[in-house]
Enzyme design. Structure first.
Site, PDB file in Angstrom:
ATOM      1  N   ASP A 205       0.855  -1.176   0.000  1.00 31.73           N
ATOM      2  CA  ASP A 205       0.000   0.000   0.000  1.00 31.73           C
ATOM      3  C   ASP A 205       0.894   1.229   0.000  1.00 31.73           C
ATOM      4  OD1 ASP A 205      -2.209   1.676   0.174  1.00 31.73           O
ATOM      5  OD2 ASP A 205      -2.580   1.300   2.300  1.00 31.73           O
ATOM      6  N   HIS A 206       0.332   2.359  -0.387  1.00 31.10           N
ATOM      7  CA  HIS A 206       1.018   3.638  -0.250  1.00 31.10           C
ATOM      8  C   HIS A 206       0.511   4.327   1.010  1.00 31.10           C
ATOM      9  CE1 HIS A 206       1.749   3.722  -4.850  1.00 31.10           C
ATOM     10  NE2 HIS A 206       2.870   3.439  -4.226  1.00 31.10           N
ATOM     11  N   TYR A 407      -5.043   4.260   0.419  1.00 27.87           N
ATOM     12  CA  TYR A 407      -6.014   3.268  -0.085  1.00 27.87           C
ATOM     13  C   TYR A 407      -5.577   2.705  -1.441  1.00 27.87           C
ATOM     14  CZ  TYR A 407      -8.765   5.290   3.665  1.00 27.87           C
ATOM     15  OH  TYR A 407      -9.184   5.735   4.902  1.00 27.87           O
ATOM     16  N   HIS A 408      -4.313   2.322  -1.523  1.00 28.08           N
ATOM     17  CA  HIS A 408      -3.788   1.710  -2.742  1.00 28.08           C
ATOM     18  C   HIS A 408      -3.420   0.250  -2.484  1.00 28.08           C
ATOM     19  CE1 HIS A 408      -2.420   5.940  -4.332  1.00 28.08           C
ATOM     20  NE2 HIS A 408      -3.747   5.780  -4.315  1.00 28.08           N
ATOM     21  N   MET A 409      -4.256  -0.481  -1.764  1.00 26.48           N
ATOM     22  CA  MET A 409      -3.964  -1.878  -1.470  1.00 26.48           C
ATOM     23  C   MET A 409      -3.792  -2.649  -2.782  1.00 26.48           C
ATOM     24  SD  MET A 409      -5.845  -0.410   0.930  1.00 26.48           S
ATOM     25  CE  MET A 409      -6.067  -0.241   2.676  1.00 26.48           C
TER      26      MET A 409
END
Length: 489
Positions: A205-206, A407-409
């Protein structure tokens, strides 16, 4: 809405892991295939951009006076102003958005609306998929089970099932369907159809540091109680312009390299998300909820500057070394899965984030920003007061206290060659161990891309759809060519 393709080295690395066809020279075609670039200064670059695709890309119709200053500040720091989706990523630019006439051009608007009336297309809303149906003898996927209007229903597939549920739900559904780590499936009582130890692993994630707020002396930033009014609403409705077209004030982006990256590689390790608003700009309620802040924390740190004119810099780490994982809570498909993100468990991530914060402070001290009276709101964070302000030790503490997901899972059903025991899908995105099943979403990324993942996920979908068509068109040609006129199944 942010349109960031990532770095060419991301995709060349994917290919180097044993995924032919996923290098930058191959996937650039799929970015361009989707694109309808509305900015003339970008559209004329035919090497990197294209017009006429389903997905509309444009700059924001509205910028505050801070927008240009952000780019000038980047120049002061020694960076170029450029197209971050072009030949070079390191540098500063206005954000490009998936936007059409001042409103979001979502994937649904871009790709579903134009084909919604096709006879071979059906979209079921308010539907909860519970598992993929797989024949235990042949190991072939033949349908999907789902709940709709409180009833269990089944849809069957003649050719294959495409799983595009995202980096959280795709591995959850694979495990509920019996594909996953054998020991974990047995632990929660799911019959094992294929032992795939990589399912749910490799979660990436980021994350970004929040709360880096710079006060300014001019009433020009996005302050909600000032800009959300009848005049702004009319401007938005009639001219498709004005502050309501702003994406929460996100105006500019900067890709920079800390001392932990090789600056000569053009593979930056921090993205500045630069906003003409910040943590304090909407009265606190929405920020507290979105950032998970307690009332006590917010009131102590930000209440004194509530709804003041500010700008913010959110340093986002691009290539984390920490890895998390996803597990089933139980065999009940209505139970949310368990997510163990393991943020900042690798010391390298803390070091990169700290240097990103220090660079963000330097950004706010450039003459381009000081002409607006910019000064950092340096209120000590509650659990870090015992440390000398602005030392490495203080920032290490602050990072662990106020870091948030973007929210870059991704990466939880990674693509890789058959020799990789943790690979879940092959380079054609077909699930190992099961026939007739593909995964096409952010979960197949081997490593997360250098930037917001909206655009890369659509690229994966474009390439995946071509793979499906190519496979079945080839099979159809072989079937008809042999004199057998039955439809291939």
């Amino acid at each position: 809405m942010l349109y960031i393709r990532g770095n060419r080295r991301d995709f060349d690395q994917w290919e180097s892991f044993g995924n032919p066809g996923w290098g930058y020279r191959d996937i650039l075609y799929y970015f361009k295939k989707s694109e309808d670039q509305r900015n003339p200064y970008l559209a004329k670059d035919k090497i990197y951009h294209q017009t006429g695709g389903y997905l509309t890309i444009q700059d924001a119709p509205y910028n505050t006076p801070l927008g240009v200053a952000f780019l000038e500040a980047g120049q002061e720091m020694g960076y170029d102003i450029l197209d971050v989706n072009g030949a070079q990523q390191t540098g500063f630019a206005f954000y490009q958005y998936t936007m059409r006439r001042a409103t979001r051009c979502s994937a649904a608007k871009a790709f579903i609306r134009p084909i919604r009336l096709r006879p071979n297309f059906h979209l079921a809303l308010w539907t909860h998929v519970t598992r993929v149906l797989i024949d235990p003898a042949t190991k072939r996927a033949y349908g999907v089970e789902f709940i709709r209007e409180g009833k269990r229903q089944v849809v069957y597939a003649r050719k294959e099932v495409i799983l595009s549920a995202g980096a959280i739900n795709s591995p959850q559904l694979l495990m509920l369907s019996g594909i996953g780590p054998k020991e974990h499936l047995q632990e929660v009582g799911v019959p094992v159809l294929y032992n795939s130890p990589g399912v749910g692993q490799n979660l990436q994630d980021h994350i970004a540091v929040g709360g880096l707020v710079f006060l300014i002396d001019q009433p020009i930033s996005i302050v909600m109680n000032r800009l959300v009014n009848i005049n702004s609403a009319l401007r938005y409705a009639i001219t498709e312009d004005g502050p309501l077209t702003s994406s929460v004030g996100l105006e500019a982006v900067g890709f920079i390299s800390t001392k932990y990256a090789n600056a000569s590689d053009d593979w930056p390790d921090i993205e500045f998300m630069i906003t003409s608003s910040s943590t304090n700009s909407d009265g606190g309620t929405h920020v507290k909820n979105a950032h998970g802040l307690s009332d006590a924390f917010y009131n102590e740190v930000f209440s004194e500057i509530n709804n003041r004119d500010v700008f913010g810099v959110f340093p986002m780490m691009l290539r984390p070394m920490s890895r998390g994982f996803i597990k089933l809570r139980s065999s009940n498909p209505l139970h949310y899965p368990l997510m163990y993100h393991n943020y900042l468990t690798h010391p390298h991530d803390v070091n990169v984030m700290r240097e990103g914060v220090k660079a963000a402070i330097a950004f706010g001290q450039t003459s381009s920003m000081r002409r607006f009276g910019a000064r950092f709101h340096g209120k000590p964070l509650p659990n870090c007061k015992h440390l000398p302000l602005f030392t490495d030790e203080y920032w290490n503490c602050a990072i662990r206290q106020y870091t948030m997901t973007i929210y870059h899972m991704s990466c939880t059903a990674k693509m890789g060659p058959a020799t990789d025991p943790m690979a879940v899908v092959d380079p054609q995105l077909r699930v190992y161990g099961v026939k007739g099943l593909r995964v096409i979403d952010a979960s197949i990324m081997p490593t997360i891309t250098n930037g917001n993942i909206n655009a890369p996920v659509m690229m994966i979908a474009e390439k995946g759809s071509d793979m499906i068509k190519q496979q079945w068109m080839r099979r159809k040609r072989r079937t008809y060519g042999s004199g057998n006129f039955s439809v291939a199944a």
